[in-house]
Design a protein around this motif. Structure first.
Motif, PDB file in Angstrom:
ATOM      1  N   UNK A  45       0.597  -1.113  -0.038  1.00 33.37           N
ATOM      2  CA  UNK A  45       0.123  -0.020   0.127  1.00 33.37           C
ATOM      3  C   UNK A  45       0.658   1.207   0.094  1.00 33.37           C
ATOM      4  N   UNK A  46       0.426   2.236  -0.817  1.00 33.85           N
ATOM      5  CA  UNK A  46       1.015   3.451  -0.678  1.00 33.85           C
ATOM      6  C   UNK A  46       0.899   4.382   0.753  1.00 33.85           C
ATOM      7  N   UNK A  47       1.684   5.072   1.198  1.00 37.67           N
ATOM      8  CA  UNK A  47       1.622   5.594   2.239  1.00 37.67           C
ATOM      9  C   UNK A  47       1.497   7.292   1.993  1.00 37.67           C
ATOM     10  N   UNK A  48       0.156   7.785   2.148  1.00 39.49           N
ATOM     11  CA  UNK A  48      -0.252   8.934   1.789  1.00 39.49           C
ATOM     12  C   UNK A  48      -0.950   9.799   2.885  1.00 39.49           C
ATOM     13  N   UNK A  49      -0.455  11.026   2.814  1.00 41.32           N
ATOM     14  CA  UNK A  49      -0.993  11.876   3.735  1.00 41.32           C
ATOM     15  C   UNK A  49      -0.532  13.361   3.719  1.00 41.32           C
ATOM     16  N   UNK A  50      -0.569  14.011   4.807  1.00 37.89           N
ATOM     17  CA  UNK A  50      -0.122  15.664   4.723  1.00 37.89           C
ATOM     18  C   UNK A  50       0.601  16.021   5.986  1.00 37.89           C
ATOM     19  N   UNK A  87      14.992   0.438   4.378  1.00 36.79           N
ATOM     20  CA  UNK A  87      13.979   1.220   3.326  1.00 36.79           C
ATOM     21  C   UNK A  87      14.208   2.765   3.747  1.00 36.79           C
ATOM     22  N   UNK A  88      14.409   3.471   2.681  1.00 40.92           N
ATOM     23  CA  UNK A  88      14.895   5.079   3.043  1.00 40.92           C
ATOM     24  C   UNK A  88      14.396   5.840   2.035  1.00 40.92           C
ATOM     25  N   UNK A 108       3.341  11.311  -0.462  1.00 37.13           N
ATOM     26  CA  UNK A 108       2.932  10.068  -0.974  1.00 37.13           C
ATOM     27  C   UNK A 108       4.274   8.995  -1.153  1.00 37.13           C
ATOM     28  N   UNK A 109       4.189   7.865  -0.546  1.00 39.27           N
ATOM     29  CA  UNK A 109       5.462   6.943  -0.924  1.00 39.27           C
ATOM     30  C   UNK A 109       4.825   5.530  -1.349  1.00 39.27           C
ATOM     31  N   UNK A 110       5.360   5.398  -2.486  1.00 41.81           N
ATOM     32  CA  UNK A 110       4.857   4.124  -3.095  1.00 41.81           C
ATOM     33  C   UNK A 110       6.069   3.164  -3.176  1.00 41.81           C
ATOM     34  N   UNK A 111       6.399   2.402  -2.343  1.00 38.41           N
ATOM     35  CA  UNK A 111       7.318   1.418  -2.455  1.00 38.41           C
ATOM     36  C   UNK A 111       7.086   0.111  -1.425  1.00 38.41           C
ATOM     37  N   UNK A 112       7.361  -1.049  -2.044  1.00 42.13           N
ATOM     38  CA  UNK A 112       7.363  -2.168  -1.401  1.00 42.13           C
ATOM     39  C   UNK A 112       7.865  -2.440   0.069  1.00 42.13           C
ATOM     40  N   UNK A 113       7.228  -2.706   0.854  1.00 43.45           N
ATOM     41  CA  UNK A 113       7.493  -2.580   2.496  1.00 43.45           C
ATOM     42  C   UNK A 113       7.649  -4.246   2.870  1.00 43.45           C
ATOM     43  N   UNK A 114       8.739  -4.753   2.752  1.00 43.33           N
ATOM     44  CA  UNK A 114       8.583  -6.495   2.764  1.00 43.33           C
ATOM     45  C   UNK A 114       8.646  -6.872   4.314  1.00 43.33           C
ATOM     46  N   UNK A 115       9.101  -6.205   5.258  1.00 43.89           N
ATOM     47  CA  UNK A 115       8.951  -6.759   6.545  1.00 43.89           C
ATOM     48  C   UNK A 115       7.678  -6.348   7.432  1.00 43.89           C
ATOM     49  N   UNK A 116       7.307  -6.984   8.519  1.00 41.14           N
ATOM     50  CA  UNK A 116       6.285  -6.416   9.450  1.00 41.14           C
ATOM     51  C   UNK A 116       6.923  -5.751  10.271  1.00 41.14           C
TER      52      UNK A 116
END
Length: 323
Positions: A45-50, A87-88, A108-116
């Motif tokens: 999921x993308x991380x979207x906000x303000x 991830x950075x 908005x950050x759209x990247x795979x986040x592989x770990x929990x």
């Protein structure tokens, strides 16, 4: 004249994620502080906000630039100065200039986040968004906001797992000519809302057993090379039997996993830590001698609704719409 370096003169920075009020929240325990509730996302999921930067009336702030970062890193509690980033991402929100009024920035950050996200005995895996207003005098203005990541098996993988037969686990506990017990569990892999079913068979009993219990043990290994810490904790423990069994007796086991604070099994997360789970059967005789047997089980996360609005899941809402 009030000082620009005083706390009261600092701008207020607020970070909000889109739709976080209607998103599933998860509580995480942080050593040395109170648990925090943060919104949960899946890894794709993308991380979207303000970001709202509120400037006090009449104040101005010269700055060298405003940036936002999305960071995923692993913290080892015994090596606090050595966080391991996996991830950075960085976005520039504004070039150097002067902040003379409040501003809002979207991100908005759209990247795979592989770990929990994980918070354990010796290690913490954390995702967060970080805002930095850089200054050439005094300290920078910085604000961080955490979010959680939980990954689940895809529907296709779940279907394959459901169609693949699992062999039951069968084990024995024995002392020659004194005790022979067989116990079995229905399978080795369980999702986090599953039920563990099993039975214990007493084939030979020549010592006086007074008590038997079953525990779920979480075993965490954190660190690299020789600087690795291994620790275990009981997630739950309950009594299976109180009193002496007889030959030929069998005891059923039914353990509901949903009320327990479990994570999936993690194997070599970024080559830094692992989390494994074991079922531990313990028998205690009248002389308080203990006999035990452990068996590793694998836990995995089944797909669930992460978006909740007014206590109603999206899947429930869709089902109601079709009726």
């Amino acid at each position: 004249m009030s000082s620009l370096f005083s706390f009261s003169s600092s701008p207020t920075i607020n970070i909000t994620f889109n739709g976080e009020d209607s998103r599933k929240q998860k509580s995480f325990k942080i050593p040395g502080s109170e648990p925090i509730n943060i919104p949960v996302y899946t890894g794709n999921e993308a991380i979207v906000g303000k970001v709202d930067v509120v400037v006090p009336s009449g104040k101005k702030y010269e700055h060298l630039g405003i940036k936002i970062e999305m960071i995923g890193h692993i913290e080892l509690y015994f090596d606090k100065g050595n966080n391991i980033k996996f991830t950075h991402l960085v976005r520039e929100l504004e070039a150097a200039g002067v902040l003379s009024q409040s501003k809002t920035f979207n991100f908005e950050f759209s990247t795979e986040k592989p770990y929990e996200t994980y918070s354990g005995l010796n290690v913490r895996l954390r995702y967060f968004v970080k805002i930095t207003i850089s200054r050439n005098y005094g300290s920078n203005f910085v604000k961080e906001q955490d979010f959680a990541v939980q990954n689940y098996q895809t529907p296709a993988a779940q279907a394959i797992a459901a169609e693949t037969p699992q062999q039951p686990i069968k084990m024995e506990v024995g002392i020659e000519d004194c005790l022979h017990i067989e116990f079995e569990f229905d399978k080795q892999k369980y999702h986090l809302k599953d039920v563990v079913l099993g039975k214990i068979y007493f084939l030979l009993v020549r010592i006086k057993i007074k008590h038997m219990e079953l525990a779920v043990i979480r075993r965490e290994a954190a660190g690299v090379g020789s600087n690795t810490f291994n620790e275990s904790e009981n997630v739950t423990k309950f009594e299976l039997m109180d009193g002496a069994p007889i030959k030929g007796e069998n005891i059923p086991i039914r353990l509901f996993l949903s009320p327990l604070e479990l994570t999936p099994t993690y194997r070599s997360v970024n080559n830094v830590f692992s989390v494994k789970y074991y079922l531990n059967l313990v028998l205690i005789d009248e002389e308080d001698r203990r006999y035990f047997k452990q068996q590793e089980v694998i836990f995995w996360r089944k797909q669930e609704d992460l978006l909740i609005e007014n206590g109603v899941s999206e899947s429930t809402r869709a089902a109601s719409t079709r009726m």
